[in-house]
Motif scaffolding. Sequence first.
Motif, PDB file in Angstrom:
ATOM      1  N   ARG A 153       0.858  -1.174   0.000  1.00  0.00           N
ATOM      2  CA  ARG A 153       0.000   0.000   0.000  1.00  0.00           C
ATOM      3  C   ARG A 153       0.895   1.226   0.000  1.00  0.00           C
ATOM      4  NH1 ARG A 153      -2.136   1.374   6.026  1.00  0.00           N
ATOM      5  NH2 ARG A 153      -0.265   0.804   7.188  1.00  0.00           N
ATOM      6  N   THR A 154       0.361   2.331  -0.494  1.00  0.00           N
ATOM      7  CA  THR A 154       1.121   3.577  -0.530  1.00  0.00           C
ATOM      8  C   THR A 154       0.655   4.472   0.605  1.00  0.00           C
ATOM      9  OG1 THR A 154       1.491   3.463  -2.915  1.00  0.00           O
ATOM     10  CG2 THR A 154       1.674   5.618  -1.874  1.00  0.00           C
ATOM     11  N   VAL A 155       1.601   4.884   1.429  1.00  0.00           N
ATOM     12  CA  VAL A 155       1.290   5.660   2.627  1.00  0.00           C
ATOM     13  C   VAL A 155       2.009   7.004   2.563  1.00  0.00           C
ATOM     14  CG1 VAL A 155       1.577   5.755   5.145  1.00  0.00           C
ATOM     15  CG2 VAL A 155       0.876   3.622   4.053  1.00  0.00           C
ATOM     16  N   LEU A 156       1.320   8.055   2.966  1.00  0.00           N
ATOM     17  CA  LEU A 156       1.878   9.396   3.056  1.00  0.00           C
ATOM     18  C   LEU A 156       1.893   9.808   4.520  1.00  0.00           C
ATOM     19  CD1 LEU A 156       2.779  12.059   1.571  1.00  0.00           C
ATOM     20  CD2 LEU A 156       0.354  12.711   1.603  1.00  0.00           C
ATOM     21  N   VAL A 157       3.071  10.114   5.045  1.00  0.00           N
ATOM     22  CA  VAL A 157       3.226  10.581   6.422  1.00  0.00           C
ATOM     23  C   VAL A 157       3.577  12.058   6.348  1.00  0.00           C
ATOM     24  CG1 VAL A 157       4.514  10.329   8.571  1.00  0.00           C
ATOM     25  CG2 VAL A 157       3.933   8.310   7.221  1.00  0.00           C
ATOM     26  N   LEU A 169      -3.185   5.830   0.254  1.00  0.00           N
ATOM     27  CA  LEU A 169      -3.733   6.042  -1.077  1.00  0.00           C
ATOM     28  C   LEU A 169      -4.781   4.978  -1.395  1.00  0.00           C
ATOM     29  CD1 LEU A 169      -3.505   7.753  -3.685  1.00  0.00           C
ATOM     30  CD2 LEU A 169      -1.794   6.097  -4.487  1.00  0.00           C
ATOM     31  N   GLU A 170      -5.974   5.427  -1.723  1.00  0.00           N
ATOM     32  CA  GLU A 170      -7.047   4.511  -2.081  1.00  0.00           C
ATOM     33  C   GLU A 170      -6.708   3.853  -3.420  1.00  0.00           C
ATOM     34  OE1 GLU A 170     -11.751   4.884  -1.593  1.00  0.00           O
ATOM     35  OE2 GLU A 170     -10.944   6.179  -3.177  1.00  0.00           O
ATOM     36  N   PRO A 171      -6.722   2.530  -3.501  1.00  0.00           N
ATOM     37  CA  PRO A 171      -6.355   1.848  -4.750  1.00  0.00           C
ATOM     38  C   PRO A 171      -7.199   2.323  -5.928  1.00  0.00           C
ATOM     39  CG  PRO A 171      -6.512   0.267  -2.947  1.00  0.00           C
ATOM     40  CD  PRO A 171      -7.038   1.569  -2.430  1.00  0.00           C
ATOM     41  N   GLY A 172      -6.525   2.593  -7.039  1.00  0.00           N
ATOM     42  CA  GLY A 172      -7.224   2.987  -8.255  1.00  0.00           C
ATOM     43  C   GLY A 172      -7.681   4.425  -8.305  1.00  0.00           C
ATOM     44  N   SER A 173      -7.237   5.250  -7.350  1.00  0.00           N
ATOM     45  CA  SER A 173      -7.656   6.652  -7.350  1.00  0.00           C
ATOM     46  C   SER A 173      -6.521   7.526  -6.830  1.00  0.00           C
ATOM     47  CB  SER A 173      -8.899   6.838  -6.477  1.00  0.00           C
ATOM     48  OG  SER A 173      -8.558   6.850  -5.093  1.00  0.00           O
ATOM     49  N   ASP A 174      -6.768   8.832  -6.812  1.00  0.00           N
ATOM     50  CA  ASP A 174      -5.811   9.790  -6.257  1.00  0.00           C
ATOM     51  C   ASP A 174      -6.228  10.240  -4.858  1.00  0.00           C
ATOM     52  OD1 ASP A 174      -4.199   9.709  -8.475  1.00  0.00           O
ATOM     53  OD2 ASP A 174      -5.025  11.518  -9.396  1.00  0.00           O
ATOM     54  N   ARG A 175      -7.173   9.555  -4.249  1.00  0.00           N
ATOM     55  CA  ARG A 175      -7.679   9.972  -2.943  1.00  0.00           C
ATOM     56  C   ARG A 175      -6.831   9.378  -1.824  1.00  0.00           C
ATOM     57  NH1 ARG A 175     -13.272   8.246   0.043  1.00  0.00           N
ATOM     58  NH2 ARG A 175     -13.323   9.942   1.586  1.00  0.00           N
TER      59      ARG A 175
END
Length: 341
Positions: A153-157, A169-175
């Motif tokens: 999963r992609t995480v932003l801290v 990051l919600e899969p398949g979106s930029d949210r």
Amino acid sequence: MNPSDLEHWLAARPPALAEVIRQLAAACAEISRAAARSGLDHAAGDGVVQGLAQRAEQCVAHALGDCKQVAGFVTDDQREPVISPEHGSGGAYLVLANPLEGEGAGALAGDGPLGTLFSVLPHLFRGTPASPAAFMQPGRRQVAAGYAIYGPRTVLVLSTREGVQMFTLEPGSDRWLLTQDALAVPATGTAVAVDPANQRFWEKPVQRYVAECVAGQSGPRGRDFTMRWSESLVADVHGIFARGGVLLDPRDNREPYRPGRLRLMFEAAPLALLMEQAGGAAANGSAALLDLVPDALQQRVCVILGSREEVERIVCYHADPSQNVSWQLFKTRSLFIQPQA
């Protein structure tokens, strides 16, 4: 109403800063997709890693170049900042970024973690064109800092100096969904992230600390520690946030005039802000990393960051004259004690 995603969370931030973070988050989302695609072709080896690094650079440059709030930006591979021809005077912020950290040989083939780091500084002389000198600010002046880590999963801290938040990051979106608010680093921990291959070159305070950890329950600390080293800075720091402990990138005596490996402005300062905002600490052995005033864009420092009690212990060891610290002035000698033959 409690924010549920990055967009809701940014609504409570200054609009100009929110726009910069929005652009950086969009760049990270695009890099995440590029990293996933590159992983399908890892057989190409270093060529894929190089291509992904170039793509990450392009994503960051495009996002920041189009942002009217950014007077100038610089990445870790650039010798000089890029000053916006349209917004170089009016932009409120300066941005430093490491678009792809952890891109060493075999990173993709081994499914190793990759990341992006960024730091946002104020444009102190707004109204005049930004210059390289405008970036020479201590980390204490950062208005925001963060990192993204790309994996299953992609995480932003992220921090805007009001604690630390984690978005996924919600899969398949930029949210980006808010998955953890008020992220806190445990005051102490048992994880030690350090490359043991260089142990014989470390200064004595670091050798002492690591030796005490290795001794485990039978040693002076009275408990067992774990040693981890992934060759990815963001991955190791992410583990410290979760479990507590300390990350060490110490000075060593092979090159006495080289103060460290990590870049102060692109890596050490943003991570130090995140760590302090989460209740941890960050130092170079004698001073807080956020208090260091850079004298070059690519300046390097040694780094000690993580749980506050662990960092303070190592700093105390550096302050002990009996530890024979090898500062640059004395090369391989201490002011107090001659090295033993």
